[in-house]
Scaffold this motif. Structure first.
Motif, short mmCIF file in Angstrom:
data_model
loop_
_atom_site.label_atom_id
_atom_site.label_comp_id
_atom_site.label_asym_id
_atom_site.label_seq_id
_atom_site.Cartn_x
_atom_site.Cartn_y
_atom_site.Cartn_z
N LEU A 151 -46.80 -4.72 10.86
CA LEU A 151 -47.76 -4.64 9.76
C LEU A 151 -49.20 -4.45 10.23
O LEU A 151 -50.09 -4.25 9.40
CB LEU A 151 -47.68 -5.92 8.90
CG LEU A 151 -46.31 -6.22 8.29
CD1 LEU A 151 -46.34 -7.55 7.56
CD2 LEU A 151 -45.88 -5.11 7.35
N GLY A 152 -49.43 -4.54 11.51
CA GLY A 152 -50.79 -4.38 12.02
C GLY A 152 -51.58 -5.67 11.96
O GLY A 152 -51.05 -6.75 11.66
N ASP A 153 -52.90 -5.56 12.20
CA ASP A 153 -53.74 -6.76 12.30
C ASP A 153 -54.55 -7.03 11.05
O ASP A 153 -55.33 -7.99 11.01
CB ASP A 153 -54.71 -6.61 13.48
CG ASP A 153 -53.98 -6.54 14.81
OD1 ASP A 153 -52.91 -7.16 14.90
OD2 ASP A 153 -54.50 -5.87 15.73
N HIS A 154 -54.37 -6.22 10.01
CA HIS A 154 -55.22 -6.39 8.84
C HIS A 154 -54.36 -6.72 7.60
O HIS A 154 -54.43 -6.04 6.58
CB HIS A 154 -56.04 -5.13 8.59
CG HIS A 154 -56.89 -4.75 9.77
ND1 HIS A 154 -58.00 -5.45 10.14
CD2 HIS A 154 -56.76 -3.74 10.68
CE1 HIS A 154 -58.55 -4.91 11.22
NE2 HIS A 154 -57.81 -3.86 11.58
N VAL A 155 -53.57 -7.76 7.74
CA VAL A 155 -52.70 -8.19 6.64
C VAL A 155 -53.34 -9.39 5.95
O VAL A 155 -53.80 -10.32 6.61
CB VAL A 155 -51.29 -8.56 7.16
CG1 VAL A 155 -50.42 -9.02 6.00
CG2 VAL A 155 -50.66 -7.37 7.86
N ASN A 156 -53.37 -9.35 4.61
CA ASN A 156 -53.91 -10.47 3.84
C ASN A 156 -52.89 -11.61 3.83
O ASN A 156 -51.80 -11.48 3.28
CB ASN A 156 -54.22 -10.02 2.41
CG ASN A 156 -54.94 -11.11 1.63
OD1 ASN A 156 -55.14 -12.22 2.11
ND2 ASN A 156 -55.35 -10.75 0.42
#
Length: 617
Positions: A217-222
């Motif tokens: 999901l990457g590093d910018h998940v809420n």
């Protein structure tokens, strides 16, 4: 991220806080109401127990073992035991360790009620918190334990036979809401803590999940939606809890101290009875245990459904279930919480009036004194109490209908040289048990007083009973100081052990049926087996001892039909004859009469078998 650590607050804690305030308030009010509903003397006992060290220690021990570890359930069914204890104890440890972490690393936040629950969101991993890596591991470990229990609970809901349960209860709508919210709490906690493990720290479970999230999901998940979902699941569970089966979780914590001071049910709907009803976990163990379980249409007449109807105030169903019950007590034996289904039913019956005349004329009580005036001590009576043993034999109504038992027992007493008199030789006496089972307590007490006067005036120091129903009522309700109350199985075992009877052993195989009132009711199991073992080969039924199956002839039921009773008797006989014994032996005239109608082999009372294989000394 730094801001959340500094503030120590986020709006997602509100669902949890609302639910927690609601359930704590509800439980506090409910506890006060139950305590105030107790009779004055019971309430005094309860309050005194709270300052009695020995009882305090027992309460703590029982709450820990029964509510968290579920020791009783482990002994009965290891898989069910693990399922319940993994969820209960695992959740408890998550709460305890969470509080320890707060006190160690953020003591200034300890006053925030929600903080230990959401510690992994608000805390940041630093050199200071990393010293608690062991706590990180424990939190992941116990979260995994709880999740394993949740998986088992899901399997049980779909395939109860995997756990050895033929049937389980049907949940209500609110039960399902509570169930699904409970199941959701811990997976959602895992997701939430997995998202934040790279910031707040974690261990083998949450760190691994965090790596997966970042990889895909990457590093910018809420991360907030998962924490909101976790908090909402907690809030929903707490709000619906009082209206579901899960109310047993807090109520059992009150039931245990009430039970440990020896309270009994005095009011059908209040106090101790209410605590028992709300402590029912709806596990369904009583369904398979109930002898009516063989009647598939009667599953909803078991204790678990009685408790459910009492909570709903469904008077019609409460009456139907209470009246149909055989009062065999097996549901009370298998209940892991200690709910007395038979006592609850009798209490429900006491609310209503039954067609029993006030003078007992329709159960032959009018002749109470007619057949036994010779045993009432008169001024010139020759009956004197001495230091030697004098036995008063009370046969009872059911033995009167089974004269072979009385004949054999009297023969054995003669062979052993026992000095005895027979209290109800001419019939007409009743022990009062039918009155108690019908809930007619005042009339039963009057009968007890009359019988007690007869027994005391007789000069006897031993009261001998051959009917377990009579035996239980004399043991529980009569106060015959200085007079030993004993069942004929116990007395015959004593005579054999003392060498007062010469017993001849044969090659016959016997199976012994434990009558409900004698076994579960009074705890008499070993004495009859000791006697039978000396007569021949003793084999056991599939279910025996405390879990013996009722014969189906119990007088406890007020409405159960003949055809249904027959099915129950045949089921009990199938259980008894699993090892193909030559003779079925019991120690209850009612069981003897019931089994004898359908058995394919001889059914004898223990006195009959012993008399046939005994010679006079």
């Amino acid at each position: 991220m730094r801001e959340r650590f500094l503030s120590g607050y986020n709006d997602f804690v509100l669902p949890f806080m609302i639910g927690m305030v609601f359930i704590l308030s509800y439980c506090l009010v409910g506890m006060i109401r139950i305590i105030l509903q107790l009779p004055k003397d019971d309430r005094k006992k309860f309050f005194l127990s709270l300052v009695t060290p020995s009882i305090i220690l027992k309460n703590i021990k029982d709450i820990f073992l029964d509510c968290l570890i579920h020791v009783k359930l482990w002994k009965r069914n290891k898989l069910l035991g693990y399922m319940h204890s993994s969820i209960a104890f695992g959740w408890f440890m998550l709460i305890v360790i969470g509080h320890i972490e707060v006190f160690l690393y953020t003591p200034n936040r300890a006053k925030l009620f929600y903080y230990p629950i959401f510690f992994r969101y608000f805390v940041a991993e630093t050199e200071h918190t990393m010293k608690g890596a062991f706590f990180f591991f424990l939190m992941d470990f116990f979260l995994l334990v709880v999740l394993s229990g949740i998986v088992l609970a899901m399997i049980k809901r779909l395939r109860s036979r995997f756990f050895g349960m033929r049937r389980t209860t049907n949940p209500s709508f609110l039960d399902l809401v509570g169930l699904y919210s409970l199941w959701a709490i811990f997976p959602l906690r895992l997701l939430a803590e997995g998202f934040t493990a790279d910031i707040s720290g974690g261990s083998f479970l949450t760190k691994s999940l965090n790596w997966v999230f970042h990889s895909f999901l990457g590093d910018h998940v809420n991360m907030l939606p998962t924490w909101w979902a976790y908090s909402c699941a907690l809030g929903v569970f707490f709000i619906v809890l009082p209206f579901t089966r899960y109310m047993h979780i807090p109520t059992e914590i009150l039931l245990i101290p009430l039970r440990n001071v020896g309270l009994t049910i005095r009011n059908a709907r209040k106090g101790f009875a209410k605590a028992q009803v709300y402590s029912c976990p709806n596990c369904g163990l009583c369904i398979d245990a109930c002898p009516m379980g063989v009647l598939k249409a009667n599953i909803r007449d078991t204790t678990v459904y009685l408790n459910r109807q009492i909570r709903r105030n469904n008077e019609a169903r409460i009456e139907e279930i209470s009246d149909k019950c055989l009062l065999c007590g097996k549901c009370s034996v298998v209940c892991q919480v200690g709910i007395h289904g038979d006592q609850l039913r009798i209490a429900q019956r006491s609310i209503r009036k039954y067609n029993i005349s006030p003078d007992y004329s329709n159960i032959d009580e009018k002749v109470l004194l007619n057949g036994c005036n010779k045993f009432v001590k008169q001024p010139n009576s020759n009956v004197l109490l001495s230091d030697s043993e004098k036995v008063m034999y009370f046969a009872g109504c059911m033995t009167a209908l089974t004269p072979s038992i009385r004949k054999s027992l009297l023969s054995l007493l003669d062979k052993a040289g026992v000095d005895y008199e027979m209290m109800d030789r001419d019939g007409g006496l009743c022990c009062g048990r039918p009155m108690w089972m019908a809930g007619r307590f005042d009339q039963a007490r009057q009968m007890v007083e009359k019988n007690s006067a007869i027994i005391r005036d007789s000069g006897a120091n031993v009261l001998l009973l051959s009917c377990p129903i009579c035996y239980k009522i004399f043991k529980e309700r009569y106060h015959l100081e200085g007079i030993e109350v004993i069942h004929h199985t116990e007395y015959l075992e004593r005579l054999v052990r003392q060498g007062r009877l010469d017993v001849m052993k044969s090659g016959t195989s016997f199976v012994y049926h434990d009558p409900c009132e004698l076994g579960r009711g009074c705890g008499v199991y070993e004495q009859p087996r000791s006697v039978i073992s000396g007569l021949g080969k003793l084999v056991e039924a599939r279910s025996s001892g405390p879990e013996s199956i009722c014969c189906g002839g119990s007088l406890g039921s007020l409405t159960l039909g003949f055809d249904k009773r027959k099915m129950m008797t045949e089921n009990a006989l199938e259980n008894l004859t699993a090892e193909n014994p030559d003779v079925i032996v019991t120690a209850c005239p009612l069981c003897l009469n019931t089994f004898d109608r359908y058995a394919d082999r001889p059914v004898k009372d223990i006195a009959e078998v012993l008399d046939n294989q005994t010679t006079k000394k």
